[in-house]
Design a protein around this motif. Sequence first.
Motif, PDB file in Angstrom:
ATOM      1  N   ALA A   1       0.830  -1.210   0.000  1.00 45.33           N
ATOM      2  CA  ALA A   1       0.000   0.000   0.000  1.00 45.33           C
ATOM      3  C   ALA A   1       0.861   1.256   0.000  1.00 45.33           C
ATOM      4  CB  ALA A   1      -0.932  -0.006   1.207  1.00 45.33           C
ATOM      5  N   ALA A   2       1.896   1.250   0.812  1.00 45.45           N
ATOM      6  CA  ALA A   2       2.783   2.414   0.898  1.00 45.45           C
ATOM      7  C   ALA A   2       3.464   2.684  -0.441  1.00 45.45           C
ATOM      8  CB  ALA A   2       3.824   2.192   1.991  1.00 45.45           C
ATOM      9  N   GLU A   3       3.926   1.625  -1.083  1.00 46.75           N
ATOM     10  CA  GLU A   3       4.605   1.789  -2.374  1.00 46.75           C
ATOM     11  C   GLU A   3       3.645   2.290  -3.448  1.00 46.75           C
ATOM     12  OE1 GLU A   3       7.484  -0.765  -5.436  1.00 46.75           O
ATOM     13  OE2 GLU A   3       6.514  -1.760  -3.729  1.00 46.75           O
ATOM     14  N   LEU A   4       2.437   1.731  -3.477  1.00 47.08           N
ATOM     15  CA  LEU A   4       1.451   2.140  -4.477  1.00 47.08           C
ATOM     16  C   LEU A   4       1.047   3.598  -4.298  1.00 47.08           C
ATOM     17  CD1 LEU A   4      -0.589   1.684  -6.727  1.00 47.08           C
ATOM     18  CD2 LEU A   4      -2.110   0.592  -5.053  1.00 47.08           C
ATOM     19  N   LEU A   5       0.747   3.994  -3.074  1.00 53.35           N
ATOM     20  CA  LEU A   5       0.315   5.377  -2.838  1.00 53.35           C
ATOM     21  C   LEU A   5       1.449   6.363  -3.090  1.00 53.35           C
ATOM     22  CD1 LEU A   5      -1.921   4.827   0.314  1.00 53.35           C
ATOM     23  CD2 LEU A   5      -2.659   5.319  -2.029  1.00 53.35           C
TER      24      LEU A   5
END
Length: 301
Positions: free
Chosen positions: A210-214
């Motif tokens: 999630a952190a990488e995508l956002l």
Amino acid sequence: MSTLLTSAGTLLGAAGSRQSRNSYRRGAMNGQKQRNIRGVGLLVIVLAVGLAVLAGIALLQVLDAGKSPVQPAGTASESAAVPPQAAPEDAVTVRDLQTMVSGTDALTISVLGDSTGDEPGEWVDLWARHLSKRGTVTLHFWDAATNDWKAHPIVYPGPDRAITVWNGSRSGASHAYPLEHLDRIQPSRPSFTVLSFGHNPAPERADRGAAELLAAADAKWAARVPAAIVLQNPSEGLWEKQTADSVAALRSWAPGAGYPTIDVNEAFRVHRGLPDLLTDDVHPNSAGQRLWADTVAAALG
């Protein structure tokens, strides 16, 4: 003759006495050597223990002195006055998202998820119908076969306000899929994003994904895009641990990263029975989809 015998006896006695004394001396010397060896051995042991103790003390001092005052993300030093996961200054709240939904400006929502919301009649579609109370909703569906948008969106008429929902949910997807197709799966800058992942195995843990995508989305639009994190419904059977681990990781990570969560997982758990809400071990049935959509609508509007 007797004189000779006496002299011989005297000589033999003297020789025996010397031999006895020599044996005594040799025994004494051997005993002394053994005592010396034992003494040296004991000294070596004492020195070794002493050196080990000193080395241990020195190592503890080095480790203590080497502790960095900069802690990994999501942690804090023992003397820090801030909580372990303090939200960033640009953190988004549920109230921020509610204000966007209830406002009058045009609204664009990017939903990125998996097969729990990729088709008409599922929670994204049901929520889009609910949003039509606030404006005319144009709902786009992602085509997994072409990795592009389907040609004909669904339109739910409403008041004179444009609300666009880009539903980029795809069967079998984890955070890695929209990251790979980010150039097309977010065709315009969203007002906010809703992430709904966790059921499917992924190359990395759900919070890191999630952190990488956002972060990639923020980089694409050169600004921090508000987002909400869905904590997906519980699963059963072989999927139970995968979902539970993902939900736990996201629940722990999201507040410190500055993103609110929508707790669909808890909404399902307080229901009278999980099997009544599922078509299989993972996917919600019509009642489960309705509960999911209602939970999102209650949280965001």
